[in-house]
Design an enzyme around this catalytic site. Structure first.
Site, PDB file in Angstrom:
ATOM      1  N   GLY A 120     -10.414 -25.364  91.217  1.00 35.42           N
ATOM      2  CA  GLY A 120     -11.130 -24.298  91.915  1.00 35.42           C
ATOM      3  C   GLY A 120     -12.630 -24.385  91.666  1.00 35.42           C
ATOM      4  O   GLY A 120     -13.437 -24.286  92.599  1.00 35.42           O
TER       5      GLY A 120
ATOM      6  N   ASN B 289      -5.151 -30.974  87.723  1.00 39.35           N
ATOM      7  CA  ASN B 289      -3.695 -30.778  87.834  1.00 39.35           C
ATOM      8  C   ASN B 289      -3.237 -30.660  89.283  1.00 39.35           C
ATOM      9  O   ASN B 289      -2.048 -30.489  89.547  1.00 39.35           O
ATOM     10  CB  ASN B 289      -3.230 -29.575  86.995  1.00 39.35           C
ATOM     11  CG  ASN B 289      -3.813 -28.251  87.466  1.00 39.35           C
ATOM     12  OD1 ASN B 289      -4.371 -28.170  88.563  1.00 39.35           O
ATOM     13  ND2 ASN B 289      -3.686 -27.221  86.653  1.00 39.35           N
TER      14      ASN B 289
ATOM     15  N   GLU C 129     -29.659 -21.783  95.856  1.00 37.10           N
ATOM     16  CA  GLU C 129     -29.857 -20.436  95.324  1.00 37.10           C
ATOM     17  C   GLU C 129     -28.744 -20.011  94.372  1.00 37.10           C
ATOM     18  O   GLU C 129     -29.010 -19.459  93.307  1.00 37.10           O
ATOM     19  CB  GLU C 129     -29.997 -19.426  96.473  1.00 37.10           C
ATOM     20  CG  GLU C 129     -31.257 -19.610  97.325  1.00 37.10           C
ATOM     21  CD  GLU C 129     -31.134 -20.724  98.369  1.00 37.10           C
ATOM     22  OE1 GLU C 129     -30.002 -21.224  98.600  1.00 37.10           O
ATOM     23  OE2 GLU C 129     -32.162 -21.088  98.971  1.00 37.10           O
TER      24      GLU C 129
ATOM     25  N   HIS D 176      -9.697 -17.596  84.575  1.00 36.19           N
ATOM     26  CA  HIS D 176      -8.342 -17.035  84.687  1.00 36.19           C
ATOM     27  C   HIS D 176      -7.443 -17.534  83.575  1.00 36.19           C
ATOM     28  O   HIS D 176      -6.512 -16.876  83.157  1.00 36.19           O
ATOM     29  CB  HIS D 176      -7.718 -17.373  86.051  1.00 36.19           C
ATOM     30  CG  HIS D 176      -7.564 -18.845  86.293  1.00 36.19           C
ATOM     31  ND1 HIS D 176      -8.607 -19.640  86.731  1.00 36.19           N
ATOM     32  CD2 HIS D 176      -6.503 -19.685  86.137  1.00 36.19           C
ATOM     33  CE1 HIS D 176      -8.178 -20.896  86.856  1.00 36.19           C
ATOM     34  NE2 HIS D 176      -6.915 -20.949  86.491  1.00 36.19           N
TER      35      HIS D 176
ATOM     36  N   ILE E 297      -3.155 -28.444  91.300  1.00 29.37           N
ATOM     37  CA  ILE E 297      -2.457 -27.201  91.662  1.00 29.37           C
ATOM     38  C   ILE E 297      -3.466 -26.066  91.626  1.00 29.37           C
ATOM     39  O   ILE E 297      -4.273 -25.981  90.697  1.00 29.37           O
ATOM     40  CB  ILE E 297      -1.329 -26.882  90.642  1.00 29.37           C
ATOM     41  CG1 ILE E 297      -0.194 -27.899  90.717  1.00 29.37           C
ATOM     42  CG2 ILE E 297      -0.802 -25.462  90.849  1.00 29.37           C
ATOM     43  CD1 ILE E 297       0.754 -27.734  91.877  1.00 29.37           C
TER      44      ILE E 297
ATOM     45  N   ASP F 113     -41.161 -15.632 111.137  1.00 29.11           N
ATOM     46  CA  ASP F 113     -39.896 -16.336 110.912  1.00 29.11           C
ATOM     47  C   ASP F 113     -38.696 -15.573 111.479  1.00 29.11           C
ATOM     48  O   ASP F 113     -37.617 -16.143 111.644  1.00 29.11           O
ATOM     49  CB  ASP F 113     -39.690 -16.631 109.427  1.00 29.11           C
ATOM     50  CG  ASP F 113     -40.467 -17.878 109.002  1.00 29.11           C
ATOM     51  OD1 ASP F 113     -40.756 -18.725 109.878  1.00 29.11           O
ATOM     52  OD2 ASP F 113     -40.784 -18.005 107.809  1.00 29.11           O
TER      53      ASP F 113
ATOM     54  N   HIS G 264       0.864 -20.863  87.845  1.00 31.44           N
ATOM     55  CA  HIS G 264      -0.567 -20.577  87.739  1.00 31.44           C
ATOM     56  C   HIS G 264      -0.814 -19.116  87.358  1.00 31.44           C
ATOM     57  O   HIS G 264      -1.560 -18.847  86.427  1.00 31.44           O
ATOM     58  CB  HIS G 264      -1.286 -20.886  89.071  1.00 31.44           C
ATOM     59  CG  HIS G 264      -2.592 -20.170  89.216  1.00 31.44           C
ATOM     60  ND1 HIS G 264      -3.794 -20.772  88.933  1.00 31.44           N
ATOM     61  CD2 HIS G 264      -2.884 -18.890  89.580  1.00 31.44           C
ATOM     62  CE1 HIS G 264      -4.768 -19.883  89.116  1.00 31.44           C
ATOM     63  NE2 HIS G 264      -4.241 -18.753  89.519  1.00 31.44           N
TER      64      HIS G 264
ATOM     65  N   HIS H 212     -35.010 -14.205 108.453  1.00 34.11           N
ATOM     66  CA  HIS H 212     -35.808 -14.249 107.229  1.00 34.11           C
ATOM     67  C   HIS H 212     -36.322 -12.879 106.798  1.00 34.11           C
ATOM     68  O   HIS H 212     -37.087 -12.787 105.852  1.00 34.11           O
ATOM     69  CB  HIS H 212     -36.998 -15.199 107.423  1.00 34.11           C
ATOM     70  CG  HIS H 212     -36.612 -16.645 107.347  1.00 34.11           C
ATOM     71  ND1 HIS H 212     -35.605 -17.199 108.108  1.00 34.11           N
ATOM     72  CD2 HIS H 212     -37.085 -17.658 106.573  1.00 34.11           C
ATOM     73  CE1 HIS H 212     -35.498 -18.485 107.818  1.00 34.11           C
ATOM     74  NE2 HIS H 212     -36.376 -18.788 106.883  1.00 34.11           N
TER      75      HIS H 212
ATOM     76  N   HIS I   3      -1.974 -15.520  83.605  1.00 33.67           N
ATOM     77  CA  HIS I   3      -2.016 -16.929  83.987  1.00 33.67           C
ATOM     78  C   HIS I   3      -1.551 -17.824  82.839  1.00 33.67           C
ATOM     79  O   HIS I   3      -2.363 -18.291  82.045  1.00 33.67           O
ATOM     80  CB  HIS I   3      -3.440 -17.313  84.386  1.00 33.67           C
ATOM     81  CG  HIS I   3      -3.981 -16.498  85.525  1.00 33.67           C
ATOM     82  ND1 HIS I   3      -4.533 -15.256  85.355  1.00 33.67           N
ATOM     83  CD2 HIS I   3      -4.048 -16.763  86.853  1.00 33.67           C
ATOM     84  CE1 HIS I   3      -4.925 -14.771  86.525  1.00 33.67           C
ATOM     85  NE2 HIS I   3      -4.642 -15.660  87.458  1.00 33.67           N
TER      86      HIS I   3
ATOM     87  N   LEU J  86     -14.886 -18.408  89.879  1.00 33.18           N
ATOM     88  CA  LEU J  86     -14.769 -19.850  89.625  1.00 33.18           C
ATOM     89  C   LEU J  86     -16.064 -20.592  89.924  1.00 33.18           C
ATOM     90  O   LEU J  86     -16.764 -20.296  90.893  1.00 33.18           O
ATOM     91  CB  LEU J  86     -13.623 -20.434  90.462  1.00 33.18           C
ATOM     92  CG  LEU J  86     -12.226 -19.961  90.014  1.00 33.18           C
ATOM     93  CD1 LEU J  86     -11.174 -20.361  91.049  1.00 33.18           C
ATOM     94  CD2 LEU J  86     -11.866 -20.545  88.653  1.00 33.18           C
TER      95      LEU J  86
HETATM   96  C1  LIG Z   1     -14.973 -17.497  93.169  1.00 35.86           C
HETATM   97  C2  LIG Z   1     -13.504 -17.258  93.020  1.00 35.86           C
HETATM   98  N1  LIG Z   1     -12.705 -17.328  94.089  1.00 35.86           N
HETATM   99  C3  LIG Z   1     -11.389 -17.089  93.973  1.00 35.86           C
HETATM  100  C4  LIG Z   1     -10.837 -16.763  92.761  1.00 35.86           C
HETATM  101  C5  LIG Z   1      -9.369 -16.447  92.650  1.00 35.86           C
HETATM  102  N2  LIG Z   1      -8.671 -17.527  91.913  1.00 35.86           N
HETATM  103  C6  LIG Z   1      -8.398 -17.443  90.618  1.00 35.86           C
HETATM  104  S1  LIG Z   1      -7.694 -18.829  90.005  1.00 35.86           S
HETATM  105  C7  LIG Z   1      -7.726 -19.566  91.535  1.00 35.86           C
HETATM  106  C8  LIG Z   1      -7.200 -20.952  91.714  1.00 35.86           C
HETATM  107  C9  LIG Z   1      -7.774 -21.843  90.713  1.00 35.86           C
HETATM  108  O1  LIG Z   1      -7.209 -23.086  90.766  1.00 35.86           O
HETATM  109  P1  LIG Z   1      -7.527 -24.123  89.632  1.00 35.86           P
HETATM  110  O2  LIG Z   1      -8.963 -24.070  89.299  1.00 35.86           O
HETATM  111  O3  LIG Z   1      -6.956 -25.401  90.032  1.00 35.86           O
HETATM  112  O4  LIG Z   1      -6.801 -23.509  88.372  1.00 35.86           O
HETATM  113  P2  LIG Z   1      -5.286 -23.788  87.938  1.00 35.86           P
HETATM  114  O5  LIG Z   1      -4.425 -23.167  88.993  1.00 35.86           O
HETATM  115  O6  LIG Z   1      -5.117 -25.238  87.858  1.00 35.86           O
HETATM  116  O7  LIG Z   1      -5.198 -23.054  86.657  1.00 35.86           O
HETATM  117  C10 LIG Z   1      -8.292 -18.727  92.472  1.00 35.86           C
HETATM  118  C11 LIG Z   1      -8.469 -19.066  93.900  1.00 35.86           C
HETATM  119  C12 LIG Z   1     -11.716 -16.707  91.656  1.00 35.86           C
HETATM  120  N3  LIG Z   1     -11.287 -16.397  90.431  1.00 35.86           N
HETATM  121  N4  LIG Z   1     -13.020 -16.992  91.796  1.00 35.86           N
HETATM  122 MG   LIG Z   2      -5.676 -26.666  89.284  1.00 33.59          MG
END
Ligand SMILES: Cc1ncc(C[n+]2csc(CCOP(=O)(O)OP(=O)(O)O)c2C)c(N)n1
Ligand SMILES: [Mg+2]
Length: 684
Positions: A161, A190, A431, A68, A192, A488, A273, A492, A28, A118
């Site tokens: 994300g 950004n 949670e 990433h 993106i 429940d 990315h 549950h 990345h 993320l």
């Molecule tokens: C919980 C989770 N879901 C999906 C992913 C796969 N994934 C890695 S980066 C990304 C997109 C992230 O976008 P952003 O946070 O905007 O980062 P940028 O592209 O700007 O570096 C995804 C979906 C992950 N790492 N974690």
């Molecule tokens: Mg982004």
């Protein structure tokens, strides 16, 4: 103000991001390129840290929630003087390197936690900021804000994300309620993500959202509304300083950037990315930033030498100043210093286990209630132990009696008296946030726990898994552990959860049989510091086992033990939790028929598996394969120890709304059914 060296270091970081991904062929690069100025600012101007001592108590914490973009962090670790070399960057994402695809805790010096899923980084950063306040309260509560050696900031770098993930909403909402003044989040706006323009999925006003959470918010727009891109590092630095100065609210800085800036053709694209930019694009990038396009990596070495020296000079001064304050604190606080030393060493106090309660046989006590009593008894001897629940405190029995809530005073309620340094946590109905927050806390000096119904562990599974990946001792108190929940109903009543959570490597699932096993379950959990544990407790009362002639509950820490034996050994029944008493009764039924039965209580399979082969053989002799397991959940798991499927007594369907004790009986968790299974196994 950036000097010439800063500019060169920033550009080296951009080129390194491009080169490292290009070399391995995947990774990345984009965000690490455009965030290089912000990351440089943090590591070279803002953070109080010491690259030569990544565990320094006085350091600020930096969490890269956008895992990433690991190069954003690795480049700074390299350029500011952590134990990371240019060769490590060249080995990005290759086996055995110090630069795995996503930053890994305990693997690379300077990585405060594992990130990649993320959102969890930001949520754990909230936990770190909460723990910092609790720790300050333990060690130095009376020193004015900002003057204690225990005051430090937590910074998190997050992306689109992270902010789409629910876990950050959960934790950020709580951070606002908690007035976490020492938390600063920088959002790389950004617009993106992998599927390119986030307009297809993410359109709310994020600053307004954070404002609504009660955060201090600012916007630094390097795109100047789209008119001209200016990486105004001074403006970002001013925003960070303003954020640090706000001590009654967490701070959120929206930093509008262009992904991969200033790559010539791939800036502002999803393509940048997560794929190598390509040789042509990298040439263009290097030309734009004044780096010889014919050189890979090696342009960075002389720059790193200079930039490391600059960081060491600045941080040495910070450290000297901190050390003066710290030594003065130690001299004036002998008890506090002794506590600190104990917690830093990860040790429990001498003789602490004497505080564990013992329960009289003959009564019936829900293990959740026993757990509540254990916590109350441990409160005075283990100040590091603290925790709470996701709005189920009364059901989870997670409140230590008489302990104030961890709450700013304007947040306390009629029911919960609070103070800033309190001990009882209120996570709200969150949670996943709770799991990640507990992880962030467990990365510090204290022993935090968080409770909910076992069935809702699934809402926090991502955080539980990450605790196990990191090997941090987060404690999850999961009560209402089977169809014994009762009325429940199926939503549950956990059925598949024991098997599902045992499937996570490094997580100890501990399901005590009775009140006394519960006390020793806590002992076993607290004595271990190398990974998380889930404590699985009943809603319903279970008999306190009369251990006359049987083995003591202290054996729980071995994971499994011979609870009741027989002179002739015809069959072994393995049971956990509420089913251990059922197994003991089945043993009586079979004894009357002349069948010699051993009952093995197996509260924690993971701990049992860690024992010596000799011990395991003494409990489950290889020669005795006539075995039955009984546990109120998916039975297949027990194929591990029980060959004959007819010997695995369990529940492999969802439950229903009815009396819990009745359901357990109806679904076969009764002595007669277990004895019948035993007869079948014996008949071969
Ligand atoms: C919980 C989770 N879901 C999906 C992913 C796969 N994934 C890695 S980066 C990304 C997109 C992230 O976008 P952003 O946070 O905007 O980062 P940028 O592209 O700007 O570096 C995804 C979906 C992950 N790492 N974690
Ligand atoms: Mg982004």
């Amino acid at each position: 103000m950036l000097n010439d060296l800063d500019t060169r270091a920033i550009n080296a970081a951009r080129a390194l991001a491009a080169d490292a991904v290009q070399k391995v062929g995947n990774g990345h690069p984009g965000t690490a390129i455009s965030l290089a100025p912000a990351a440089h600012l943090l590591f070279h101007k803002v953070l109080r840290h010491d690259p030569t001592d990544p565990h320094w108590l006085g350091r600020d914490r930096f969490i890269l929630s956008i895992g990433h973009s690991s190069l954003t962090l690795y480049n700074q670790l390299y350029l500011s003087g952590y134990d990371l070399a240019l060769d490590d960057l060249k080995a990005l994402r290759t086996r055995g390197s110090l630069t795995p695809g996503h930053p890994e805790y305990r693997h690379t010096a300077g990585v405060e936690m594992t990130t990649g899923p993320l959102g969890q980084g930001l949520a754990s950063a909230v936990g770190m900021a909460m723990a910092a306040r609790r720790e300050r309260g333990l060690f130095d509560p009376h020193t004015p804000e900002g003057e204690s050696p225990f005051d430090h900031y937590v910074f998190a770098l997050v992306g689109d994300g992270c902010l789409q993930e629910g876990v950050t909403s959960e934790a950020s909402s709580l951070a606002g309620t908690q007035h976490l003044g020492r938390l600063v989040v920088i959002y790389d706006d950004n617009r993106i993500s992998i599927e390119d323009d986030t307009n297809i999925a993410f359109t709310e006003d994020v600053l307004a959202r954070y404002e609504a959470y009660g955060w201090h918010t600012q916007h630094v727009d390097w795109t100047n509304g789209g008119s001209e891109y200016v990486e105004d590092v001074d403006a970002l630095e001013a925003a960070i300083e303003a954020a640090k100065a706000v001590t009654d609210r967490p701070s959120f800085i929206r930093l509008t950037t262009i992904m991969a800036w200033p790559s010539p053709t791939k800036q502002n694209t999803g393509a940048a990315h997560g794929s190598a930019l390509g040789a042509e694009e990298i040439r263009g990038l290097k030309e734009r930033i004044g780096i010889d396009p014919d050189v890979d990596f090696d342009y960075a070495a002389p720059i790193a030498e200079e930039s490391r020296a600059q960081v060491i000079e600045r941080t040495a001064a910070d450290r000297a100043e901190w050390t003066t304050g710290y030594e003065a604190w130690r001299a004036a606080n002998a008890d506090g210093a002794a506590l600190l030393d104990r917690l830093v060493a990860g040790e429990l106090p001498e003789g602490w286990e004497a505080a564990l309660p013992e329960f009289e046989p003959g009564k019936a006590v829900a293990t959740r209630a026993a757990s509540g009593q254990v916590l109350g008894a441990l409160a005075p001897v283990l100040p590091e132990l603290w925790g709470g629940s996701a709005d189920l405190a009364g059901s989870n029995n997670t409140t230590m009696k008489g302990e104030p809530s961890f709450l700013p005073e304007d947040r306390q309620s009629d029911m919960f008296q609070g103070n800033l340094y309190g001990r009882t946590l209120h996570f709200g109905v969150r949670e996943h946030g709770m799991g990640a927050i507990v992880n962030g806390m467990a990365l510090g000096l204290t022993r935090p726990y968080g409770g909910t119904f076992f069935v809702f562990a699934d809402y926090m599974r991502g955080a539980v898994r990450l605790a196990a990946v990191m090997g941090v001792p987060s404690i999850f108190v999961w009560t209402h552990d089977s169809v014994g929940v009762g009325e429940d109903g199926p939503t549950h009543q956990p059925i598949e959860h024991l098997a599902a959570y045992r499937a996570i490597p490094g997580l100890s699932i501990v399901r005590p049989a009775d009140a006394n096993e519960t006390a020793h379950a806590w002992r076993g959990i607290l004595e271990r510091t190398d990974g998380p544990a889930g404590l699985i407790l009943t809603r319903q009362n279970v008999p306190v086992i009369d251990r006359t002639g049987l083995a003591g509950a202290e054996n729980v820490t071995k994971g499994g033990y011979v609870l009741a034996d027989s002179e002739t050994l015809d069959l072994i029944i393995i049971a956990t939790g509420s089913e251990v008493s059922v197994a003991l009764e089945a043993r009586e039924l079979l004894a009357a028929e002349g069948v010699g039965v051993r009952v093995v209580s197996m509260p924690c399979v993971e701990w049992f598996e860690q024992q010596s082969d000799e011990y395991k053989e003494s409990v489950l002799p290889e020669a005795v394969q006539t075995r039955v397991s009984v546990e109120a959940g998916i039975p297949d798991y027990w194929a591990k120890y029980v060959n004959d499927p007819k010997g695995r007594v369990g529940i492999d369907h969802f439950g229903e709304s009815a009396d819990g004790v009745l359901l357990l009986k109806e679904y076969g968790m009764n002595p007669e059914n277990v004895a019948a299974a035993a007869r079948t196994v014996l008949a071969g």
